[in-house]
Design an enzyme around this catalytic site. Sequence first.
Site, short mmCIF file in Angstrom:
data_model
loop_
_atom_site.label_atom_id
_atom_site.label_comp_id
_atom_site.label_asym_id
_atom_site.label_seq_id
_atom_site.Cartn_x
_atom_site.Cartn_y
_atom_site.Cartn_z
N GLU A 1 8.45 12.29 0.47
CA GLU A 1 7.88 11.21 1.30
C GLU A 1 8.51 9.88 0.97
O GLU A 1 8.93 9.65 -0.17
CB GLU A 1 6.36 11.11 1.04
CG GLU A 1 5.52 11.97 1.94
CD GLU A 1 5.32 11.39 3.33
OE1 GLU A 1 6.20 10.65 3.82
OE2 GLU A 1 4.30 11.69 3.94
N ASP A 2 8.54 9.01 1.96
CA ASP A 2 9.00 7.65 1.72
C ASP A 2 7.90 6.82 1.07
O ASP A 2 8.12 6.15 0.07
CB ASP A 2 9.50 6.99 3.02
CG ASP A 2 8.48 7.04 4.15
OD1 ASP A 2 7.46 7.74 4.04
OD2 ASP A 2 8.72 6.37 5.18
N ASP B 1 0.46 5.54 1.83
CA ASP B 1 -0.47 4.43 2.07
C ASP B 1 -1.88 4.92 1.79
O ASP B 1 -2.28 5.01 0.66
CB ASP B 1 -0.34 3.91 3.51
CG ASP B 1 0.83 2.98 3.70
OD1 ASP B 1 0.83 1.90 3.11
OD2 ASP B 1 1.74 3.34 4.48
N PHE C 1 3.15 -5.02 3.94
CA PHE C 1 3.93 -4.34 4.96
C PHE C 1 5.40 -4.34 4.51
O PHE C 1 6.04 -5.38 4.50
CB PHE C 1 3.79 -5.04 6.31
CG PHE C 1 4.20 -4.19 7.47
CD1 PHE C 1 5.45 -3.60 7.54
CD2 PHE C 1 3.34 -3.98 8.53
CE1 PHE C 1 5.83 -2.83 8.60
CE2 PHE C 1 3.71 -3.20 9.62
CZ PHE C 1 4.96 -2.63 9.65
N ARG D 1 15.04 0.36 9.31
CA ARG D 1 15.18 1.61 8.54
C ARG D 1 16.49 1.65 7.75
O ARG D 1 16.56 2.22 6.67
CB ARG D 1 15.14 2.84 9.46
CG ARG D 1 13.79 3.17 10.02
CD ARG D 1 13.83 4.55 10.70
NE ARG D 1 12.72 4.76 11.60
CZ ARG D 1 11.52 5.19 11.20
NH1 ARG D 1 11.28 5.41 9.94
NH2 ARG D 1 10.55 5.39 12.08
#
Length: 183
Positions: free
Chosen positions: A103-104, A107, A156, A169
């Site tokens: 996973e990046d 959250d 964010f 990205r």
Amino acid sequence: MESHNIAGDLEEVLLTEEQIQGRLAELARQIEADYAGENVLLVGVLKGAVMVMADLARELNMQVTMDWMAVSSYGSGTTSSGVVRILKDLDSDLTGRKVLIVEDIIDSGLTLSWLISNLKSRGPESVEICALLRKPEAARVDIDVKYLGFDIPNKFVVGYGLDYNEQYRNMRSVGILAPHIYS
């Protein structure tokens, strides 16, 4: 893309490319030790994990198999409800496999929690998590992350696979997006 090319869009650079690559190398050594002689299936979660998955896989000094999933979480705006649908499923059979989800960012953990349950229902020998980033303050469920890059503030962030409106990205670092961009 370098962060200085979009400096006006960022509050700050949180992690440099060098920091990210250094930590991925450390995680790769841990993974190699833990899975020595094993056939591991890396499962990347599209689209954000593309950079992490590519760089992690290239750093590993062992054979691995790679597959991809795309999932969508329903929610309002930037918050996840945990209600998930599969947009692209795996091509691989998980029966008896050692699975490492790549996973990046984590959250709330709601989507990942659903994904772990879904994959475990397919009969793998094990399912573990490797995440580059985690926001502990945003967590709504407890996720056991075996391989973690960095804990970051609940801001964010964009870059290194993470986007806002499909942009940023390809930034080589991770930065905190300035509120004037998404407000």
